[in-house]
Design an enzyme around this catalytic site. Sequence first.
Site, PDB file in Angstrom:
ATOM      1  CG  LEU A  65      -2.085  -1.670   1.474  1.00  0.00           C
ATOM      2  CD1 LEU A  65      -2.895  -1.558   3.151  1.00  0.00           C
ATOM      3  CD2 LEU A  65      -3.349  -1.093   0.131  1.00  0.00           C
ATOM      4  N   PRO A  66       0.174   2.069  -0.938  1.00  0.00           N
ATOM      5  CG  PRO A  66      -1.093   3.939  -1.459  1.00  0.00           C
ATOM      6  CD  PRO A  66      -1.607   2.584  -0.762  1.00  0.00           C
ATOM      7  CB  THR A  94       8.174   2.151   2.006  1.00  0.00           C
ATOM      8  OG1 THR A  94       9.480   0.511   0.820  1.00  0.00           O
ATOM      9  CG2 THR A  94       8.982   3.385   2.486  1.00  0.00           C
ATOM     10  CE  LYS A 169      12.331   1.273  -0.320  1.00  0.00           C
ATOM     11  NZ  LYS A 169      12.731   0.857  -0.840  1.00  0.00           N
ATOM     12  CE  LYS A 244       5.686   6.240   1.244  1.00  0.00           C
ATOM     13  NZ  LYS A 244       5.571   4.940   0.903  1.00  0.00           N
TER      14      LYS A 244
HETATM   15  P1  NAD Z   1       0.538   2.394  -5.702  1.00  0.00           P
HETATM   16  O1  NAD Z   1       0.274   3.869  -5.635  1.00  0.00           O
HETATM   17  O2  NAD Z   1       1.255   2.307  -7.608  1.00  0.00           O
HETATM   18  O3  NAD Z   1       0.362   1.217  -5.436  1.00  0.00           O
HETATM   19  C1  NAD Z   1      -0.700   1.519  -4.406  1.00  0.00           C
HETATM   20  C2  NAD Z   1      -2.155   0.980  -4.658  1.00  0.00           C
HETATM   21  O4  NAD Z   1      -2.627   0.421  -3.457  1.00  0.00           O
HETATM   22  C3  NAD Z   1      -3.451   1.172  -6.353  1.00  0.00           C
HETATM   23  O5  NAD Z   1      -3.335   0.739  -6.295  1.00  0.00           O
HETATM   24  C4  NAD Z   1      -4.007   1.741  -5.172  1.00  0.00           C
HETATM   25  O6  NAD Z   1      -4.905   1.709  -5.166  1.00  0.00           O
HETATM   26  C5  NAD Z   1      -3.950   1.003  -3.519  1.00  0.00           C
HETATM   27  N1  NAD Z   1      -5.077   1.081  -2.581  1.00  0.00           N
HETATM   28  C6  NAD Z   1      -4.615   1.920  -1.533  1.00  0.00           C
HETATM   29  N2  NAD Z   1      -5.207   1.763  -0.367  1.00  0.00           N
HETATM   30  C7  NAD Z   1      -6.732   1.358  -0.847  1.00  0.00           C
HETATM   31  C8  NAD Z   1      -7.602   0.610   0.222  1.00  0.00           C
HETATM   32  N3  NAD Z   1      -7.596   0.665   1.247  1.00  0.00           N
HETATM   33  N4  NAD Z   1      -7.870  -0.980  -0.505  1.00  0.00           N
HETATM   34  C9  NAD Z   1      -7.761  -1.738  -1.535  1.00  0.00           C
HETATM   35  N5  NAD Z   1      -6.360  -0.955  -2.234  1.00  0.00           N
HETATM   36  C10 NAD Z   1      -5.863   0.170  -1.936  1.00  0.00           C
HETATM   37  O7  NAD Z   1       2.347   2.208  -5.008  1.00  0.00           O
HETATM   38  P2  NAD Z   1       3.788   1.325  -6.160  1.00  0.00           P
HETATM   39  O8  NAD Z   1       4.470   2.094  -6.516  1.00  0.00           O
HETATM   40  O9  NAD Z   1       3.147   0.196  -5.786  1.00  0.00           O
HETATM   41  O10 NAD Z   1       4.295   1.564  -4.352  1.00  0.00           O
HETATM   42  C11 NAD Z   1       3.772   0.674  -3.391  1.00  0.00           C
HETATM   43  C12 NAD Z   1       4.354   0.128  -2.229  1.00  0.00           C
HETATM   44  O11 NAD Z   1       5.463   0.150  -2.436  1.00  0.00           O
HETATM   45  C13 NAD Z   1       4.850   2.010  -1.666  1.00  0.00           C
HETATM   46  O12 NAD Z   1       4.695   2.330   0.101  1.00  0.00           O
HETATM   47  C14 NAD Z   1       6.514   2.345  -2.276  1.00  0.00           C
HETATM   48  O13 NAD Z   1       6.789   3.102  -1.238  1.00  0.00           O
HETATM   49  C15 NAD Z   1       6.686   1.161  -2.208  1.00  0.00           C
HETATM   50  N6  NAD Z   1       7.916   1.391  -2.955  1.00  0.00           N
HETATM   51  C16 NAD Z   1       7.280   1.218  -4.015  1.00  0.00           C
HETATM   52  C17 NAD Z   1       8.178   0.841  -5.177  1.00  0.00           C
HETATM   53  C18 NAD Z   1       8.617   1.859  -6.625  1.00  0.00           C
HETATM   54  O14 NAD Z   1       9.492   1.961  -7.519  1.00  0.00           O
HETATM   55  N7  NAD Z   1       7.180   2.070  -7.097  1.00  0.00           N
HETATM   56  C19 NAD Z   1       9.808   0.843  -5.495  1.00  0.00           C
HETATM   57  C20 NAD Z   1       9.630   0.293  -2.981  1.00  0.00           C
HETATM   58  C21 NAD Z   1       9.124   0.019  -2.219  1.00  0.00           C
END
Ligand code: NAD
Length: 295
Positions: A65-66, A94, A169, A244
């Site tokens: 999740l975000p 994260t 992390k 972030k």
């Molecule tokens: P994203 O915004 O693409 O995905 C998050 C998903 O969560 C979205 O599809 C959203 O609709 C869903 N969501 C939000 N609230 C919800 C709820 N109540 N119920 C169900 N679904 C819900 O983000 P991401 O890029 O996939 O990143 C996710 C996590 O991974 C973050 O914490 C980010 O910091 C971490 N991360 C991302 C990367 C990257 O390169 N994108 C790398 C390492 C870590």
Amino acid sequence: MTRVAFIGLGNMGGGMAANQAKAQRPVMAFDLSKAALEKAAGAGCSVAGSVAEAVKDAEVVITMLPAGPHVRQIYADEVLPNAPKSALLIDCSTIDVESARAVAAQAKAAGFRFADAPVSGGTAAAEAGTLAFMVGCDAADFPAVEEALKPMSRVTLRAGDHGAGQAAKICNNMVLGISMIGVCEALALAEKLGLDPVKFYEISSQSSGQCWSLTSYCPWPGPVPAAPSNRNYEGGFATAMMLKDLKLAQEAAAKSGAAAPLGAQAEGLYALFDRLGYGGKDFSAILNLFRGDLS
Ligand code: NAD
């Protein structure tokens, strides 16, 4: 086969859930986004109508999740009241260390095993199943966590007890943010001095300036073909995400009394780059801020 509930099918979670399904594990997936659900269905997951429905028969629950507030809310309101007590709960988002520890304490009090397991590797590694996981959990639970993460992982390391995965992390990403800025400043200076930046890459990557930001993710187009610099800084790890993580590191530094002045500088520079409209670009695009070329 292990029944998996996967919550959060965004840029990262989409590929991760698909890899669980590829490993022949039945996956019940949920996201608020219809498009994400359709993609998950196409990748072999079953689609649930709510978090509660997704977790009700799960052996493993994975969340991606975000940020901290999403994780706190979903665990308190939906996962803990509805998942079977035998389910292993793993949060791969994260988030801040405090939220990770608070959710772990709630989960433990309710009789669950819980792990924070944030990832390093980005969207390409999420799709390829080659993420690095940094885990905070009870030592006795680690083998089960490692097994649950296997279809998505290149390596899984236990950092320590609850919250230690998140601590690893944010410390790692503070190094990454600072080192990327250092590499970008040096490349921009090399250019100003009339030194071919690609020649500088060649020399520094075999000298003491060598680091991951230079040799695996070179911000100058050319030397590292897979780096986002070769595709106009699209995809990869967004500036807004780096910002972030640097904010999380500064909050943690302030709370713990640690000195992290370069981390603060890096946060300020990424905040500026984000405000200039580059939040969606890969974080290595900050090179162009130092080159004075934001066209
Ligand atoms: P994203 O915004 O693409 O995905 C998050 C998903 O969560 C979205 O599809 C959203 O609709 C869903 N969501 C939000 N609230 C919800 C709820 N109540 N119920 C169900 N679904 C819900 O983000 P991401 O890029 O996939 O990143 C996710 C996590 O991974 C973050 O914490 C980010 O910091 C971490 N991360 C991302 C990367 C990257 O390169 N994108 C790398 C390492 C870590």
